[in-house]
Design a protein around this motif. Sequence first.
Motif, PDB file in Angstrom:
ATOM      1  N   THR A 209       0.840  -1.197   0.000  1.00  0.00           N
ATOM      2  CA  THR A 209       0.000   0.000   0.000  1.00  0.00           C
ATOM      3  C   THR A 209       0.876   1.249   0.000  1.00  0.00           C
ATOM      4  OG1 THR A 209      -0.113   0.244   2.411  1.00  0.00           O
ATOM      5  CG2 THR A 209      -1.682  -1.271   1.387  1.00  0.00           C
ATOM      6  N   VAL A 210       0.306   2.371  -0.448  1.00  0.00           N
ATOM      7  CA  VAL A 210       1.086   3.610  -0.502  1.00  0.00           C
ATOM      8  C   VAL A 210       1.343   4.175   0.889  1.00  0.00           C
ATOM      9  CG1 VAL A 210       0.336   4.185  -2.838  1.00  0.00           C
ATOM     10  CG2 VAL A 210      -0.974   5.049  -0.888  1.00  0.00           C
ATOM     11  N   TRP A 211       0.594   3.722   1.899  1.00  0.00           N
ATOM     12  CA  TRP A 211       0.812   4.224   3.268  1.00  0.00           C
ATOM     13  C   TRP A 211       1.471   3.163   4.164  1.00  0.00           C
ATOM     14  CZ3 TRP A 211      -4.436   4.056   1.470  1.00  0.00           C
ATOM     15  CH2 TRP A 211      -5.126   2.906   1.829  1.00  0.00           C
ATOM     16  N   ALA A 212       1.991   2.080   3.575  1.00  0.00           N
ATOM     17  CA  ALA A 212       2.640   1.035   4.363  1.00  0.00           C
ATOM     18  C   ALA A 212       3.755   1.623   5.216  1.00  0.00           C
ATOM     19  CB  ALA A 212       3.189  -0.050   3.441  1.00  0.00           C
ATOM     20  N   LYS A 213       3.778   1.242   6.486  1.00  0.00           N
ATOM     21  CA  LYS A 213       4.718   1.865   7.420  1.00  0.00           C
ATOM     22  C   LYS A 213       5.394   0.868   8.352  1.00  0.00           C
ATOM     23  CE  LYS A 213       4.868   5.525  10.941  1.00  0.00           C
ATOM     24  NZ  LYS A 213       4.042   6.532  11.686  1.00  0.00           N
ATOM     25  N   ARG A 214       4.638  -0.047   8.923  1.00  0.00           N
ATOM     26  CA  ARG A 214       5.159  -0.908   9.992  1.00  0.00           C
ATOM     27  C   ARG A 214       5.386  -2.310   9.455  1.00  0.00           C
ATOM     28  NH1 ARG A 214       1.664   0.128  15.367  1.00  0.00           N
ATOM     29  NH2 ARG A 214       3.538  -0.821  16.267  1.00  0.00           N
ATOM     30  N   LYS A 215       6.648  -2.702   9.333  1.00  0.00           N
ATOM     31  CA  LYS A 215       7.022  -3.992   8.748  1.00  0.00           C
ATOM     32  C   LYS A 215       6.505  -5.147   9.599  1.00  0.00           C
ATOM     33  CE  LYS A 215      11.465  -3.314   8.621  1.00  0.00           C
ATOM     34  NZ  LYS A 215      11.716  -1.932   8.995  1.00  0.00           N
ATOM     35  N   GLY A 216       6.003  -6.194   8.915  1.00  0.00           N
ATOM     36  CA  GLY A 216       5.615  -7.377   9.662  1.00  0.00           C
ATOM     37  C   GLY A 216       4.612  -8.278   8.979  1.00  0.00           C
ATOM     38  N   ALA A 217       3.969  -7.824   7.921  1.00  0.00           N
ATOM     39  CA  ALA A 217       2.959  -8.644   7.251  1.00  0.00           C
ATOM     40  C   ALA A 217       3.602  -9.574   6.228  1.00  0.00           C
ATOM     41  CB  ALA A 217       1.919  -7.762   6.567  1.00  0.00           C
ATOM     42  N   VAL A 218       2.992 -10.745   6.044  1.00  0.00           N
ATOM     43  CA  VAL A 218       3.421 -11.641   4.970  1.00  0.00           C
ATOM     44  C   VAL A 218       2.290 -11.809   3.952  1.00  0.00           C
ATOM     45  CG1 VAL A 218       5.119 -12.819   6.383  1.00  0.00           C
ATOM     46  CG2 VAL A 218       2.788 -13.724   6.280  1.00  0.00           C
ATOM     47  N   ALA A 219       1.310 -10.927   4.028  1.00  0.00           N
ATOM     48  CA  ALA A 219       0.260 -10.802   3.015  1.00  0.00           C
ATOM     49  C   ALA A 219      -0.231  -9.363   3.090  1.00  0.00           C
ATOM     50  CB  ALA A 219      -0.881 -11.787   3.256  1.00  0.00           C
ATOM     51  N   ALA A 220      -0.652  -8.823   1.952  1.00  0.00           N
ATOM     52  CA  ALA A 220      -1.061  -7.419   1.903  1.00  0.00           C
ATOM     53  C   ALA A 220      -2.523  -7.256   2.313  1.00  0.00           C
ATOM     54  CB  ALA A 220      -0.876  -6.867   0.491  1.00  0.00           C
ATOM     55  N   PRO A 221      -2.869  -6.101   2.900  1.00  0.00           N
ATOM     56  CA  PRO A 221      -4.278  -5.738   3.074  1.00  0.00           C
ATOM     57  C   PRO A 221      -4.801  -5.244   1.725  1.00  0.00           C
ATOM     58  CG  PRO A 221      -2.875  -3.996   3.947  1.00  0.00           C
ATOM     59  CD  PRO A 221      -1.954  -5.081   3.435  1.00  0.00           C
ATOM     60  N   THR A 222      -5.320  -6.158   0.918  1.00  0.00           N
ATOM     61  CA  THR A 222      -5.394  -5.938  -0.521  1.00  0.00           C
ATOM     62  C   THR A 222      -6.408  -4.880  -0.960  1.00  0.00           C
ATOM     63  OG1 THR A 222      -6.834  -7.882  -0.687  1.00  0.00           O
ATOM     64  CG2 THR A 222      -4.492  -8.194  -1.098  1.00  0.00           C
ATOM     65  N   ALA A 223      -7.466  -4.640  -0.192  1.00  0.00           N
ATOM     66  CA  ALA A 223      -8.393  -3.574  -0.594  1.00  0.00           C
ATOM     67  C   ALA A 223      -7.688  -2.223  -0.622  1.00  0.00           C
ATOM     68  CB  ALA A 223      -9.591  -3.525   0.347  1.00  0.00           C
ATOM     69  N   SER A 224      -6.667  -2.085   0.199  1.00  0.00           N
ATOM     70  CA  SER A 224      -5.924  -0.825   0.283  1.00  0.00           C
ATOM     71  C   SER A 224      -5.014  -0.601  -0.912  1.00  0.00           C
ATOM     72  CB  SER A 224      -5.091  -0.804   1.570  1.00  0.00           C
ATOM     73  OG  SER A 224      -5.912  -0.937   2.709  1.00  0.00           O
ATOM     74  N   LEU A 225      -4.767  -1.630  -1.709  1.00  0.00           N
ATOM     75  CA  LEU A 225      -3.886  -1.490  -2.863  1.00  0.00           C
ATOM     76  C   LEU A 225      -4.496  -0.608  -3.954  1.00  0.00           C
ATOM     77  CD1 LEU A 225      -2.636  -5.190  -3.242  1.00  0.00           C
ATOM     78  CD2 LEU A 225      -1.485  -3.288  -2.080  1.00  0.00           C
ATOM     79  N   HIS A 226      -5.776  -0.291  -3.851  1.00  0.00           N
ATOM     80  CA  HIS A 226      -6.449   0.505  -4.879  1.00  0.00           C
ATOM     81  C   HIS A 226      -6.237   2.008  -4.732  1.00  0.00           C
ATOM     82  CE1 HIS A 226      -8.427  -3.076  -6.308  1.00  0.00           C
ATOM     83  NE2 HIS A 226      -8.972  -3.306  -5.133  1.00  0.00           N
ATOM     84  N   PHE A 227      -5.617   2.437  -3.650  1.00  0.00           N
ATOM     85  CA  PHE A 227      -5.467   3.871  -3.383  1.00  0.00           C
ATOM     86  C   PHE A 227      -4.102   4.359  -3.835  1.00  0.00           C
ATOM     87  CE2 PHE A 227      -8.821   2.501  -0.659  1.00  0.00           C
ATOM     88  CZ  PHE A 227      -9.633   3.602  -0.427  1.00  0.00           C
ATOM     89  N   ASP A 228      -4.065   5.616  -4.317  1.00  0.00           N
ATOM     90  CA  ASP A 228      -2.794   6.291  -4.565  1.00  0.00           C
ATOM     91  C   ASP A 228      -2.835   7.655  -3.877  1.00  0.00           C
ATOM     92  OD1 ASP A 228      -4.329   7.941  -6.234  1.00  0.00           O
ATOM     93  OD2 ASP A 228      -3.550   7.062  -8.084  1.00  0.00           O
ATOM     94  N   ALA A 229      -1.719   8.369  -3.935  1.00  0.00           N
ATOM     95  CA  ALA A 229      -1.622   9.637  -3.207  1.00  0.00           C
ATOM     96  C   ALA A 229      -2.642  10.653  -3.719  1.00  0.00           C
ATOM     97  CB  ALA A 229      -0.201  10.192  -3.327  1.00  0.00           C
ATOM     98  N   ALA A 230      -2.881  10.667  -5.024  1.00  0.00           N
ATOM     99  CA  ALA A 230      -3.828  11.633  -5.579  1.00  0.00           C
ATOM    100  C   ALA A 230      -5.238  11.392  -5.068  1.00  0.00           C
ATOM    101  CB  ALA A 230      -3.791  11.567  -7.102  1.00  0.00           C
ATOM    102  N   LEU A 231      -5.667  10.138  -5.015  1.00  0.00           N
ATOM    103  CA  LEU A 231      -7.008   9.839  -4.513  1.00  0.00           C
ATOM    104  C   LEU A 231      -7.117  10.186  -3.031  1.00  0.00           C
ATOM    105  CD1 LEU A 231      -9.841   8.713  -4.838  1.00  0.00           C
ATOM    106  CD2 LEU A 231      -8.904   6.417  -4.434  1.00  0.00           C
ATOM    107  N   LEU A 232      -6.083   9.882  -2.262  1.00  0.00           N
ATOM    108  CA  LEU A 232      -6.107  10.245  -0.842  1.00  0.00           C
ATOM    109  C   LEU A 232      -6.251  11.753  -0.670  1.00  0.00           C
ATOM    110  CD1 LEU A 232      -3.290   7.895   0.521  1.00  0.00           C
ATOM    111  CD2 LEU A 232      -5.751   7.649   0.889  1.00  0.00           C
ATOM    112  N   GLY A 233      -5.575  12.520  -1.509  1.00  0.00           N
ATOM    113  CA  GLY A 233      -5.677  13.975  -1.450  1.00  0.00           C
ATOM    114  C   GLY A 233      -7.082  14.462  -1.769  1.00  0.00           C
ATOM    115  N   ARG A 234      -7.711  13.876  -2.779  1.00  0.00           N
ATOM    116  CA  ARG A 234      -9.083  14.261  -3.134  1.00  0.00           C
ATOM    117  C   ARG A 234     -10.053  13.940  -2.004  1.00  0.00           C
ATOM    118  NH1 ARG A 234     -10.529  10.977  -8.066  1.00  0.00           N
ATOM    119  NH2 ARG A 234     -12.485  12.185  -7.987  1.00  0.00           N
TER     120      ARG A 234
END
Length: 348
Positions: A172-197
């Motif tokens: 994810t674009v906001w990934a911060k804390r290391k430790g997952a071995v699978a992604a929170p996949t719904a969050s993969l749809h966001f980018d910085a521009a959409l977060l700003g909007r």
Amino acid sequence: MKLTDFDFDLPPALIATRPARPRTAARLLLAEGEGIADRRVSDLPGILRAGDVLVLNDTKVIPARLRGSRTRATPQGDATAAIEVTLLEPVPDGWRALAKPLRKLRAGEAIRFGDALSAEVVSIAGGEVCLRFDAQGDAFDAALAQVGAMPLPPYIAALRPPDAQDHQDYQTVWAKRKGAVAAPTASLHFDAALLGRLAAMGIEFVHVTLHVGAGTFLPVKVEDVTTHRMHAEWGEVGQDAAEAINRARAQGRRIIPVGTTALRLIESAAGPDGRMQPFRGTTDIFIYPGYRFRVTDGLMTNFHLPKSTLLMLVSALMGQDRIRAIYDHAVRQNYRFFSYGDASLLIP
């Protein structure tokens, strides 16, 4: 409640092996009330309400899949053989991991993952191995980044190997804390521009952490789903996050987790009255039809596997008949399924 109640026919061609580009171009099935609408993730600013709270999981996926060779002394000299390892979590002696082939491993053997990293087999038990690496801390992280691959879900890995592009796509674009071995996949749809909007229109973001484990892909093997035992995952809801959610609820604003991992975590941290408390520890919460949601008002999530605990979770949120209709629509309209697939926004 039977496992077969959560089965459906899914054409293999609908299983996504690459994400949409750009991320926000993914399709979005909007199921609100009794209606269903076909939209795009980029439409979210026109769908959500000012004041809505999106709960985001800030876990960071580590390149946990390693290919190496094991070495064992024999009367004829040292013998080597290929092995694949998937890291699960750090433990006092090293790392819990899965290994293939496991049955040929022995305690004390060395495994070399290229020139950057090697490990010793400490112990083998319960279908897992404990590995002690020759690097720790920042040196281990650097070596892992060099030799590790992203741990794609089994249904993608069976269709193609992970590659360099997955290091970006499966994070994810906001990934911060290391430790997952699978992604929170719904969050993969966001980018910085959409977060700003979204921020500009008054959407509030609350960050929590749930380190998604490999157990998220384990199949349900019992016919009576109420007897299924969930894997445990480590998570944290900080004081600021808990207060933000409580404040929003008091003001009548909606709490919408992005992904089932964020939902499971906030439901674990909420009291019976829905009031959030700071939380730090493991959760094995299993949500299936009949569960009474404490704090969740909606959910953004991808489309899940037949007979999976995640399909049971969305059935609990929307109702089994409603989810069946939503998934029938998604199949008919050729939505892309699973981790790299399209999304849904579910508002009961």
